[in-house]
Design an enzyme around this catalytic site. Structure first.
Site, PDB file in Angstrom:
ATOM      1  N   THR A 240       0.836  -1.198   0.000  1.00  0.00           N
ATOM      2  CA  THR A 240       0.000   0.000   0.000  1.00  0.00           C
ATOM      3  C   THR A 240       0.873   1.251   0.000  1.00  0.00           C
ATOM      4  O   THR A 240       1.795   1.368   0.812  1.00  0.00           O
ATOM      5  CB  THR A 240      -0.909   0.006   1.238  1.00  0.00           C
ATOM      6  OG1 THR A 240      -1.701  -1.181   1.199  1.00  0.00           O
ATOM      7  CG2 THR A 240      -1.813   1.232   1.266  1.00  0.00           C
ATOM      8  N   CYS A 326      25.879   6.305   7.925  1.00  0.00           N
ATOM      9  CA  CYS A 326      25.437   4.939   7.681  1.00  0.00           C
ATOM     10  C   CYS A 326      26.533   3.898   7.848  1.00  0.00           C
ATOM     11  O   CYS A 326      26.309   2.723   7.668  1.00  0.00           O
ATOM     12  CB  CYS A 326      24.862   4.839   6.273  1.00  0.00           C
ATOM     13  SG  CYS A 326      23.683   6.132   5.927  1.00  0.00           S
TER      14      CYS A 326
END
Ligand SMILES: *Cc1c(COP(=O)(O)O)cnc(C)c1O
Length: 378
Positions: A240, A326
């Site tokens: 979705t 990261c």
């Protein structure tokens, strides 16, 4: 006061973006795939409006946009999707080419593919962080399927020559993927005009929400879906669609493009001011070519100090990082590719200025480094 100077790691979500997202959490609850009722159609219209905003910001068409959870997912979809599609049609080209200074969200999927039958060729960069076009062209042999090059580096801010690289890719029949997470909304980037085949971006690097991004894909390019389910996003990414997040992404990009030039001019002046002040301290050198680069980035190495001690001192007044957010712990592979030693990389500071950065904060940053250096140098 703690000055936030880590906008390459993440930007604050613009309040106007938050306001645009607000109605899409509760007031308009429908699933945009529910085409059988009015609320569903309303949600679908919001998604399509956002798709148009994203496409317009990057010089593409709405149909090229695949919404994802961020640039990491967009990179994974681009690289694995192209590789798997090539495998399915029995394509002879298998080799993947990229740069040593790419984000881990490109390098890790490429290494994964290398373990699964797609040879990997990683090219070095020069001392300024830029790839040499002659070496790049020499690497685009007839076995090469795809080249992945970032538009703007997240650590050192340098801009790779995407237009020239795209021309080389065309000439040699190689697909071009561009990780534009640090570039979208920050520098002019027109995908169709440049001849880029796939382009990744992220919401939270451009004053939008975290957890959303997009992959733009040139029409007709074979791409195998990596998430299977309800067939959303024209079968390219099931699940979705996160209506509030994609509304925020569209709004953020539109706003970033609107103030891009003025923002770059203002932040470029502040960044130059910061660099002049740091240079005056002595024994501080810049990482990455002076140009072409992002206006809001500065990365420096401080000679003669211990990196851990340096960061312990400066973090009392400024939020900066020593490399990419990261790759915590390990030394920067980007600075290593520029020829920096482990110790030099540790004694490096990345300053990422942003929309809210003030002259006072630049002053604070200068003082923080000057005081730390005075304390740490014998
Ligand atoms: C931040 C960043 C990513 C990862 O984006 P997410 O949306 O956080 O997954 C990828 N590439 C570059 C160059 C980045 O700066």
């Amino acid at each position: 006061m703690l000055a936030y100077l880590d906008h390459q790691a993440s930007t604050p979500c613009d309040p106007a973006v938050l306001a645009a997202m607000a109605p899409w959490w509760s007031e308009h609850p429908a699933n945009p795939s529910s085409r059988g009722h009015r609320p569903g159609l309303t949600a679908a219209a919001a998604v399509e409006r956002a798709r148009g905003q994203v496409a317009a910001a990057l010089g593409g068409e709405p149909g090229w946009v695949v919404f994802t959870s961020g640039a990491t997912e967009a990179n994974n979809l681009a690289l694995k999707g192209v590789a798997e599609a090539a495998l399915e049609r029995g394509e002879a080209r298998r080799t993947l080419v990229s740069l040593a200074t790419e984000h881990r969200a490109v390098l890790d999927p490429l290494r994964y593919l290398e373990r699964h039958g797609f040879p990997l060729r990683l090219l070095p960069v020069d001392g300024g962080g830029l790839v040499a076009l002659e070496a790049l062209e020499a690497a685009l042999t007839p076995d090469v399927l795809l080249l992945s090059v970032m538009a703007a580096n997240n650590e050192i801010g340098v801009l790779q020559p995407i237009a020239a690289i795209a021309r080389l890719c065309r000439r040699h029949g190689v697909l071009l993927h561009v990780d534009a997470a640090q570039a979208a909304g920050h520098i002019p980037l027109a995908m169709a005009e440049l001849g880029v085949d796939l382009l990744s971006l992220s919401g939270h690097k451009v004053y939008g929400p975290k957890g959303v991004g997009a992959l733009l894909v040139r029409p007709g390019l074979p791409l195998a879906a990596q998430i299977h389910g309800g067939g959303q996003e024209a079968g390219r990414r099931a699940g979705t669609v996160a209506v509030p997040l994609v509304v925020g992404l569209g709004e953020a990009l539109e706003r970033a493009v609107a103030d891009r030039e003025a923002r770059a001019a203002r932040l470029g002046a502040l960044r130059d001011q910061l660099w002049s002040a740091l240079e005056a301290i002595g024994g501080i050198s810049r990482n990455g070519a002076a140009a072409p680069r992002l206006a809001h980035n500065l990365n420096v190495t401080v000679a003669g100090v211990d990196g851990a001690a340096l960061h312990r001192l400066v973090r009392r007044s400024i939020a900066v990082s020593s490399g990419s957010a990261c790759s915590q712990g390990s030394p920067s592979h980007v600075l290593a590719a520029l020829g920096r030693s482990r110790a030099e990389a540790a004694a490096s500071i990345r300053f990422g200025l942003g929309r809210g950065t003030t002259a006072d904060e630049i002053e604070l940053a200068t003082t923080a480094v000057r005081d730390a250096v005075a304390q740490l140098r014998p």
